[in-house]
Design an enzyme around this catalytic site. Structure first.
Site, PDB file in Angstrom:
ATOM      1  N   LYS A 296     -55.838   8.172 -81.810  1.00 14.65           N
ATOM      2  CA  LYS A 296     -55.727   8.354 -80.432  1.00 14.65           C
ATOM      3  C   LYS A 296     -54.740   9.455 -80.076  1.00 14.65           C
ATOM      4  O   LYS A 296     -53.603   9.191 -80.346  1.00 14.65           O
ATOM      5  CB  LYS A 296     -55.389   7.116 -79.602  1.00 14.65           C
ATOM      6  CG  LYS A 296     -55.366   7.286 -77.947  1.00 14.65           C
ATOM      7  CD  LYS A 296     -54.618   6.316 -77.335  1.00 14.65           C
ATOM      8  CE  LYS A 296     -53.264   6.791 -77.089  1.00 14.65           C
ATOM      9  NZ  LYS A 296     -52.881   8.088 -76.668  1.00 14.65           N
TER      10      LYS A 296
ATOM     11  N   ALA B 258     -42.382   1.721 -76.277  1.00 18.14           N
ATOM     12  CA  ALA B 258     -43.864   1.442 -76.641  1.00 18.14           C
ATOM     13  C   ALA B 258     -44.041   0.720 -77.800  1.00 18.14           C
ATOM     14  O   ALA B 258     -44.919  -0.148 -78.000  1.00 18.14           O
ATOM     15  CB  ALA B 258     -44.699   2.744 -76.584  1.00 18.14           C
ATOM     16  N   GLY B 259     -43.200   1.378 -78.877  1.00 16.89           N
ATOM     17  CA  GLY B 259     -43.369   0.640 -80.423  1.00 16.89           C
ATOM     18  C   GLY B 259     -43.012  -0.952 -80.179  1.00 16.89           C
ATOM     19  O   GLY B 259     -43.677  -1.666 -80.804  1.00 16.89           O
TER      20      GLY B 259
ATOM     21  N   GLU C  53     -31.888   8.491 -76.432  1.00 18.74           N
ATOM     22  CA  GLU C  53     -32.723   9.839 -76.738  1.00 18.74           C
ATOM     23  C   GLU C  53     -32.882  10.314 -75.691  1.00 18.74           C
ATOM     24  O   GLU C  53     -33.575  10.179 -74.751  1.00 18.74           O
ATOM     25  CB  GLU C  53     -33.683   9.274 -77.766  1.00 18.74           C
ATOM     26  CG  GLU C  53     -34.625  10.276 -78.333  1.00 18.74           C
ATOM     27  CD  GLU C  53     -35.964   9.754 -79.117  1.00 18.74           C
ATOM     28  OE1 GLU C  53     -36.730   9.215 -78.177  1.00 18.74           O
ATOM     29  OE2 GLU C  53     -36.091  10.184 -80.250  1.00 18.74           O
TER      30      GLU C  53
END
Ligand code: NAD
Length: 479
Positions: free
Chosen positions: A177, A233-234, A384
């Protein structure tokens, strides 16, 4: 304008089952440059089924000898070599990567990885061990199964092939994806796979956004998830995989330290320092965006870093002269500007940049920006930013530098700069991180790469990257 109307599923080009489309905008020009179908749930079902059937085929890819697979991967590599320029242009025009970086990294890493992992898997021998209580144990390395590979937009080809190459070499099949920002290069990849004769269903591509990714992660036909992207997301993916007891590799964000020791001459090797701190417009996970400078040379090092950032040629990503292109999207630019505002509010000093360049009339540009007088507790030192923004933080001695470097939620990359490689190596060994460079930062595709702490779980690259697509199976043979 590139328009695709089909999806690469089951070895062929099929019309999508849904009606959604993904539109890609050039960050250099703000113009629409292409579009493709967005894979719907029904398309993802079809892709996962194709990958499952290809994996379970008793005479199929997973049962081929490793050498037969290596031969197919060589054909895939050759087909990609022939498309190197198309790949580089597709990547740069979608995500703003300077074209020279795309040519040197994105166009060459995928074939390198296919050849490396094909050869590595073919060289593995079935192991026979003397069993502890007599007899022999055969230790097989078998492919882990159907892999869901989810990639971000910043290095869409390299980061996809860090999953595709070892997975294919191991005998796995995949549903890949791509990120919605970078879908067009995935069509180049699919064309190469088709030309190379990779069997139907072994590699399937489903362009989709976050929701499609989440659907794929928990799909019942998937055996393993390989993800590169943000820590947020991880974390969600890890929670879902934990519940499902589904193996998962997570390559996540970073806020690494570039530690300049008091004997270093970074001005003499400024190209390497640039590559370790501002590579790909600051949109690289391992960059040393916290620059730690000794107090007794602080102003001098701020000046060197400031001059490096100020001199960088900013421009259209497709221009061969460009060193810093635009950031990927208006949303990303807004986020970066938000961090710059917070840095100022926290009391840090901008020495160069700090906003949009005057000479760019369009595009999502941010001038390379340097903050001095940064404390490691500042938000710009902790989070980040993922853009061309550097924070220079003072330290008092080597032990203090190590303490500050390790005082981070992340642990992905980093670098140590010194005239004395032994001293630099001692400092490097004390840094809590998955990888670190001495007087440069250059990934080694043959050695493990990955993060600790919030930077992820598992490793890509090297033999370790192949091992994460294999499971061992012990066959006990009676004496
Ligand atoms: P992102 O997490 O927003 O998206 C990454 C990919 O995951 C995209 O394909 C996206 O559609 C998909 N996705 C998002 N949420 C998902 C979910 N809940 N379930 C399944 N799929 C989901 O990240 P991004 O903005 O595309 O990429 C930038 C981030 O990637 C940065 O944090 C960067 O540090 C990180 N990154 C890490 C590495 C590494 O190797 N450690 C390398 C490159 C980038």
């Amino acid at each position: 304008m590139i328009e695709h109307n089909t999806l690469f599923i089951g070895g062929g080009w099929v019309p999508p089952k849904g009606s959604g489309r993904i539109t890609v905008t050039s960050p250099s020009t703000e113009e629409v440059i292409g579009s493709c179908p967005e894979a719907s749930r029904a398309d993802i079902d079809r892709a996962a089924t194709a990958a499952r059937e290809a994996f379970d085929d008793p005479t199929g890819w997973s049962r081929w000898s490793p050498q037969e697979r290596a031969d197919a991967l060589e054909r895939f590599a050759l087909a990609l070599d022939a498309r190197a320029e198309a790949t580089a242009c597709a990547v740069s025009s979608q995500n703003g990567m300077p074209i020279r970086t795309a040519q040197n990294v994105e166009a060459v890493t995928p074939p390198l990885l296919l050849r490396y992992y094909g050869g590595l898997a073919a060289s593995q021998k079935e192991e026979r061990r003397d069993a502890m209580f007599g007899g022999t144990t055969i230790v097989q390395r078998v492919p882990i199964g159907v892999v869901a590979a989810i990639a971000p937009w910043n290095f869409p080809q390299s980061l996809s092939f860090l999953k595709i190459a070892p997975a294919l070499a191991a005998g796995c099949t995949l549903v890949v994806k791509p990120s919605p920002e970078t879908v067009l290069d995935s069509y180049v990849m699919a064309e190469a796979a088709a030309e190379a004769g990779i069997p139907g269903g072994v590699l399937n591509i489903v362009p989709a956004g976050r929701e499609g990714g989440a659907y794929l992660v928990t799909h019942p036909k998937i055996d393993k998830v390989a993800f590169t992207g943000s820590t947020a997301a991880g974390r969600t993916i890890a929670e879902n995989c934990g519940r499902l007891l589904r193996p998962v590799t997570l390559e996540l964000g970073g806020k690494s330290a570039a530690i300049v020791l008091d004997d270093a001459d970074i001005a003499a090797d400024i190209e390497s320092f640039f590559a370790a701190t501002l590579h790909n417009n600051g949109q690289t996970c391992f960059l040393g965006t916290r620059i730690l400078a000794p107090l007794n040379r602080y102003r001098e090092i701020v000046d060197v870093v400031t001059s490096m950032a100020a001199k960088a040629t900013v421009g259209d990503a497709l221009d061969q002269q460009t060193q810093v292109g635009p950031v990927v999207s208006a949303r990303q630019r807004d986020m970066i500007e938000g961090y710059i505002t917070r840095g100022i509010a926290e009391g840090a000093t901008i020495t160069t940049g700090g906003g949009r360049p005057d000479d760019q009339q369009r595009g999502y540009f941010i001038s390379p920006t340097v903050f001095a007088d940064v404390d490691n507790t500042h938000i710009i030192a902790r989070e980040e930013i993922f853009g061309p923004v550097l924070a220079v933080i003072p330290y008092s001695n080597d032990a203090d530098a190590i303490r500050i470097a390790n005082d981070s939620n992340y642990g992905l990359g980093g670098s140590v700069w010194s005239a004395d490689p032994h001293r630099a190596s001692e400092v490097a060994r004390s840094i809590q991180t998955g990888s670190i460079g001495i007087n440069s930062y250059m990934n080694d595709l043959a050695s493990p790469f990955g993060g600790i702490k919030d930077s992820g779980i598992g490793r890509e690259m090297g033999p370790e990257g192949l091992a994460s697509y294999q499971v061992t199976k012990s066959i006990y043979a009676a004496p």
